[in-house]
Design a protein around this motif. Structure first.
Motif, PDB file in Angstrom:
ATOM      1  N   LYS A 105       0.823  -1.217   0.000  1.00  0.00           N
ATOM      2  CA  LYS A 105       0.000   0.000   0.000  1.00  0.00           C
ATOM      3  C   LYS A 105       0.854   1.263   0.000  1.00  0.00           C
ATOM      4  CE  LYS A 105      -3.208   2.673   2.869  1.00  0.00           C
ATOM      5  NZ  LYS A 105      -4.104   2.660   4.059  1.00  0.00           N
ATOM      6  N   TYR A 106       1.766   1.366   0.950  1.00  0.00           N
ATOM      7  CA  TYR A 106       2.547   2.589   1.068  1.00  0.00           C
ATOM      8  C   TYR A 106       3.660   2.654   0.029  1.00  0.00           C
ATOM      9  CZ  TYR A 106      -0.033   3.661   5.292  1.00  0.00           C
ATOM     10  OH  TYR A 106      -1.046   3.950   6.165  1.00  0.00           O
ATOM     11  N   VAL A 107       4.190   1.517  -0.368  1.00  0.00           N
ATOM     12  CA  VAL A 107       5.214   1.511  -1.419  1.00  0.00           C
ATOM     13  C   VAL A 107       4.604   2.033  -2.716  1.00  0.00           C
ATOM     14  CG1 VAL A 107       6.791   0.089  -2.780  1.00  0.00           C
ATOM     15  CG2 VAL A 107       6.488  -0.378  -0.336  1.00  0.00           C
ATOM     16  N   PHE A 108       3.442   1.502  -3.086  1.00  0.00           N
ATOM     17  CA  PHE A 108       2.760   1.942  -4.299  1.00  0.00           C
ATOM     18  C   PHE A 108       2.332   3.410  -4.182  1.00  0.00           C
ATOM     19  CE2 PHE A 108      -0.985   2.368  -7.051  1.00  0.00           C
ATOM     20  CZ  PHE A 108      -0.510   1.823  -8.238  1.00  0.00           C
ATOM     21  N   GLY A 109       1.718   3.749  -3.051  1.00  0.00           N
ATOM     22  CA  GLY A 109       1.186   5.097  -2.869  1.00  0.00           C
ATOM     23  C   GLY A 109       2.263   6.166  -2.895  1.00  0.00           C
ATOM     24  N   PHE A 110       3.353   5.947  -2.189  1.00  0.00           N
ATOM     25  CA  PHE A 110       4.413   6.957  -2.164  1.00  0.00           C
ATOM     26  C   PHE A 110       5.162   7.000  -3.493  1.00  0.00           C
ATOM     27  CE2 PHE A 110       3.949   6.791   2.508  1.00  0.00           C
ATOM     28  CZ  PHE A 110       3.854   8.154   2.744  1.00  0.00           C
ATOM     29  N   GLY A 111       5.216   5.877  -4.198  1.00  0.00           N
ATOM     30  CA  GLY A 111       5.815   5.902  -5.533  1.00  0.00           C
ATOM     31  C   GLY A 111       5.056   6.818  -6.471  1.00  0.00           C
ATOM     32  N   VAL A 112       3.717   6.723  -6.426  1.00  0.00           N
ATOM     33  CA  VAL A 112       2.884   7.596  -7.262  1.00  0.00           C
ATOM     34  C   VAL A 112       2.985   9.042  -6.791  1.00  0.00           C
ATOM     35  CG1 VAL A 112       0.550   8.066  -8.090  1.00  0.00           C
ATOM     36  CG2 VAL A 112       1.302   5.706  -7.774  1.00  0.00           C
ATOM     37  N   LEU A 113       3.022   9.251  -5.482  1.00  0.00           N
ATOM     38  CA  LEU A 113       3.090  10.609  -4.941  1.00  0.00           C
ATOM     39  C   LEU A 113       4.379  11.317  -5.384  1.00  0.00           C
ATOM     40  CD1 LEU A 113       1.890  12.805  -3.125  1.00  0.00           C
ATOM     41  CD2 LEU A 113       3.069  11.713  -1.185  1.00  0.00           C
ATOM     42  N   ILE A 114       5.491  10.617  -5.324  1.00  0.00           N
ATOM     43  CA  ILE A 114       6.763  11.204  -5.766  1.00  0.00           C
ATOM     44  C   ILE A 114       6.686  11.602  -7.228  1.00  0.00           C
ATOM     45  CG2 ILE A 114       9.190  10.666  -6.240  1.00  0.00           C
ATOM     46  CD1 ILE A 114       9.112   8.892  -3.703  1.00  0.00           C
ATOM     47  N   THR A 115       6.157  10.706  -8.057  1.00  0.00           N
ATOM     48  CA  THR A 115       6.040  10.997  -9.478  1.00  0.00           C
ATOM     49  C   THR A 115       5.131  12.192  -9.726  1.00  0.00           C
ATOM     50  OG1 THR A 115       6.288   8.622  -9.894  1.00  0.00           O
ATOM     51  CG2 THR A 115       5.511   9.971 -11.725  1.00  0.00           C
ATOM     52  N   THR A 116       4.060  12.282  -8.954  1.00  0.00           N
ATOM     53  CA  THR A 116       3.097  13.369  -9.120  1.00  0.00           C
ATOM     54  C   THR A 116       3.722  14.729  -8.797  1.00  0.00           C
ATOM     55  OG1 THR A 116       1.233  11.920  -8.602  1.00  0.00           O
ATOM     56  CG2 THR A 116       0.893  14.271  -8.302  1.00  0.00           C
ATOM     57  N   VAL A 117       4.409  14.804  -7.675  1.00  0.00           N
ATOM     58  CA  VAL A 117       5.026  16.070  -7.268  1.00  0.00           C
ATOM     59  C   VAL A 117       6.067  16.520  -8.297  1.00  0.00           C
ATOM     60  CG1 VAL A 117       6.469  17.176  -5.521  1.00  0.00           C
ATOM     61  CG2 VAL A 117       4.576  15.700  -4.822  1.00  0.00           C
ATOM     62  N   LEU A 118       6.850  15.577  -8.785  1.00  0.00           N
ATOM     63  CA  LEU A 118       7.872  15.920  -9.768  1.00  0.00           C
ATOM     64  C   LEU A 118       7.261  16.346 -11.099  1.00  0.00           C
ATOM     65  CD1 LEU A 118      10.419  13.085  -8.946  1.00  0.00           C
ATOM     66  CD2 LEU A 118      10.776  15.538  -8.614  1.00  0.00           C
ATOM     67  N   THR A 119       6.111  15.784 -11.439  1.00  0.00           N
ATOM     68  CA  THR A 119       5.414  16.220 -12.651  1.00  0.00           C
ATOM     69  C   THR A 119       5.023  17.691 -12.553  1.00  0.00           C
ATOM     70  OG1 THR A 119       4.561  14.006 -13.132  1.00  0.00           O
ATOM     71  CG2 THR A 119       3.358  15.863 -14.073  1.00  0.00           C
ATOM     72  N   LEU A 120       4.583  18.103 -11.385  1.00  0.00           N
ATOM     73  CA  LEU A 120       4.166  19.496 -11.197  1.00  0.00           C
ATOM     74  C   LEU A 120       5.323  20.482 -11.376  1.00  0.00           C
ATOM     75  CD1 LEU A 120       1.779  19.001  -8.138  1.00  0.00           C
ATOM     76  CD2 LEU A 120       1.098  19.722 -10.427  1.00  0.00           C
ATOM     77  N   VAL A 121       6.554  20.048 -11.109  1.00  0.00           N
ATOM     78  CA  VAL A 121       7.702  20.956 -11.248  1.00  0.00           C
ATOM     79  C   VAL A 121       8.403  20.796 -12.595  1.00  0.00           C
ATOM     80  CG1 VAL A 121       8.042  20.975  -8.752  1.00  0.00           C
ATOM     81  CG2 VAL A 121       9.369  19.390 -10.162  1.00  0.00           C
ATOM     82  N   THR A 122       7.871  19.948 -13.467  1.00  0.00           N
ATOM     83  CA  THR A 122       8.507  19.723 -14.766  1.00  0.00           C
ATOM     84  C   THR A 122       8.661  21.000 -15.596  1.00  0.00           C
ATOM     85  OG1 THR A 122       7.832  17.393 -14.875  1.00  0.00           O
ATOM     86  CG2 THR A 122       8.303  18.479 -16.967  1.00  0.00           C
ATOM     87  N   PRO A 123       7.645  21.868 -15.721  1.00  0.00           N
ATOM     88  CA  PRO A 123       7.843  23.096 -16.497  1.00  0.00           C
ATOM     89  C   PRO A 123       8.969  23.970 -15.959  1.00  0.00           C
ATOM     90  CG  PRO A 123       5.507  22.705 -16.136  1.00  0.00           C
ATOM     91  CD  PRO A 123       6.240  21.741 -15.264  1.00  0.00           C
ATOM     92  N   ILE A 124       9.081  24.047 -14.626  1.00  0.00           N
ATOM     93  CA  ILE A 124      10.158  24.843 -14.024  1.00  0.00           C
ATOM     94  C   ILE A 124      11.513  24.243 -14.391  1.00  0.00           C
ATOM     95  CG2 ILE A 124      11.151  25.630 -11.836  1.00  0.00           C
ATOM     96  CD1 ILE A 124       8.317  25.496 -10.658  1.00  0.00           C
ATOM     97  N   ALA A 125      11.603  22.912 -14.317  1.00  0.00           N
ATOM     98  CA  ALA A 125      12.858  22.240 -14.633  1.00  0.00           C
ATOM     99  C   ALA A 125      13.239  22.424 -16.097  1.00  0.00           C
ATOM    100  CB  ALA A 125      12.746  20.749 -14.300  1.00  0.00           C
TER     101      ALA A 125
END
Length: 501
Positions: A105-125
């Motif tokens: 549960k937490y392995v899957f959930g935090f994996g998606v959460l990390i990807t999501t947060v990084l997606t939001l900063v993609t334009p800045i990067a």
């Protein structure tokens, strides 16, 4: 082969019958709610993964888009698209191991959460520099790499043997639904969205909105997952007692004792059945990732579609694929329950899911019109759907306890095509001509054929002798006895429904 199986087989049929009675009434089974949640989760992660393939067409200058923000070469674009997989490959096995230790549960959930947060900063990067964008995509791969192994570990605790195909295929239809949503919506957002460069020569495409919209949806899913999901029936707060007893009884062998049994690494890496999964997975993913990352470019360069139109047609094959997967999964479980052995079903579905795409890849390469190319591409992607009821679920047959680790191993190797596939396609198409793209499709077809042959020879649907861990049988005599039973099972052909336990 049809009806053999003794007491284990009869038990599975009785458990299957019990499942129908305990699912009746107003109660919605928790295992199917988990399948829907995980379906949405994988739709999310694939939307986050695929959107750059469309966005990059709007981000980079070309004859059709001369005022775009970036002037990256084709080689640079290939590195950007492939950088996700450089990170993705490293967390496959650790993700499966960690999910087996602490729950998925937490392995899957935090994996998606990390990807999501990084997606939001993609334009800045991206605006900070191409190296920053590559680094962000690499870290996204690190986060997303745990998702498939973690989900396999979850299904090892949740999926009754005769429901493995239907439950897992609901989950794994999610990536293709995410692709279908992401490609056309990304195309529309690139034209009608927000976030364009304010200091460029022209307002240009609105590509940043692609990452902001999908990233925001990803955050909402993460909240739902952490509230509603559970590692196992035993830890689910809302499951009915009837469903809990049914699941735990059906898969008692992988639930009954210490969850921290050492992983039999050596036995796994010496298993021909596991290598059959690895090879089929790699060969399938070569064609899949080649199309996933390069299809928008092919639509633009060869078929001359604009961004919005090309993204719509690029999504079409995955839409049909996603619709077929759950239906084929139910059919696979029906065959296992009533007619064929697990091994026969897994081999048949995998071979079909590799041979048909090979045929349609070749036909795509030799297409002479837009219409025929789109038809054959659609059929090529859609006809791979039986494979998800074959090799992609086969880990659960070999060992439910270590299914997450087994998926981590096969998906680690199967990530390699995602790294080198776009680079190979780019190297084979320097002038972006139809003839050069034909060679890309023919090579993919040849790889599909090899995978079908290897899997047909070496695959198995039987639990392996190490399925519960070598530590469970500490005496050498016991290990040799288990190996002998496994060999006798293969030679006698007794791979019926009982082999799914």
């Amino acid at each position: 082969m049809n009806k053999k199986g003794g007491s284990n087989d009869n038990a599975l049929v009785s458990y299957s019958s019990a499942s129908h009675s305990q699912d009746e009434g107003c109660y919605f089974p928790a295992r199917y709610m988990l399948a829907i949640l995980s379906f949405a989760g994988f739709a999310n992660v694939y939307a986050l993964r695929v959107n750059l393939s469309v966005a990059i067409v709007a981000m980079v200058q070309s004859p059709d888009n001369p005022h775009a923000e970036f002037a990256w070469s084709k080689n640079t674009q290939g590195v950007v698209l492939g950088s996700f997989f450089y990170g993705y490959i490293f967390t496959q096995i650790p993700g499966g191991w960690l999910a087996g230790r602490i729950g998925g549960k937490y392995v899957f959930g935090f994996g998606v959460l990390i990807t999501t947060v990084l997606t939001l900063v993609t334009p800045i990067a991206a605006r900070a520099g191409v190296c920053w964008l590559i680094a962000v995509r690499f870290l996204e791969g690190i986060g997303e790499g745990v998702t498939f192994p973690a989900m396999h570990a979850i299904w090892g605790r949740w999926a009754p043997p005769l429901e493995r195909s239907r439950l897992a295929t609901i989950t794994y239809a999610g990536p293709h639904f995410g692709t279908v949503i992401s490609m056309p919506l990304s195309g529309l957002l690139s034209k009608y969205g927000f976030g364009a460069c304010t200091h460029c020569q022209s307002a240009g495409p609105q590509w940043p909105s692609i990452f902001y919209v999908f990233g925001s949806v990803g955050l909402l899913w993460c909240v739902a997952w952490f509230i509603l999901a559970a590692d196992s029936p035993a830890t689910h707060p809302r499951i009915s007692m009837a469903e809990k007893n049914y699941i735990e009884t059906a898969i008692a062998s992988s639930q009954s004792d210490d969850a921290h049994v050492p992983v039999p690494w050596s036995a796994m890496f010496q298993s021909p059945a596991q290598w059959a999964i690895v090879v089929a997975h790699v060969c399938n993913n070569w064609g899949f990732y080649t199309l996933l990352t390069c299809l928008p470019t092919y639509m633009s360069d060869v078929l001359h579609f604009k961004i919005v139109g090309g993204s719509l047609y690029s999504a079409l094959p995955y839409g049909i694929y996603g619709v077929l997967i759950p239906t084929i999964g139910r059919f696979a479980d029906y065959l296992r329950e009533n007619h064929l052995s697990t091994t026969t079903v897994r081999k048949s579905f995998t071979v079909i899911g590799l041979l048909l795409p090979a045929l349609f890849m070749v036909l795509t390469g030799f297409s002479t019109s837009k219409t025929s190319a789109i038809v054959f591409l659609t059929l090529g992607v859609a006809s791979a759907s039986p494979g998800l009821s074959g090799f992609n679920i086969n880990h659960l047959d070999l060992s439910p306890r270590f299914a997450g680790v087994l998926m981590g191993i096969s998906n680690m190797f199967a990530t390699i095509p995602g790294i080198i596939g776009p680079l190979v396609a780019d190297g084979m198409t320097p002038d972006r001509t139809a003839h050069q793209w034909r060679n890309v499709f023919v090579v993919a077809a040849e790889i599909y054929l090899f995978g079908a042959f290897f899997y047909l020879v070496f695959a198995s649907g039987s639990p392996q002798w190490w399925a519960e861990g070598v530590a469970a049988l500490p005496q050498e005599e016991s290990i040799q006895s288990r190996k002998k039973v496994s060999r006798q099972s293969r030679s006698s052909g007794q791979w019926g429904r009982e082999a799914s336990v």
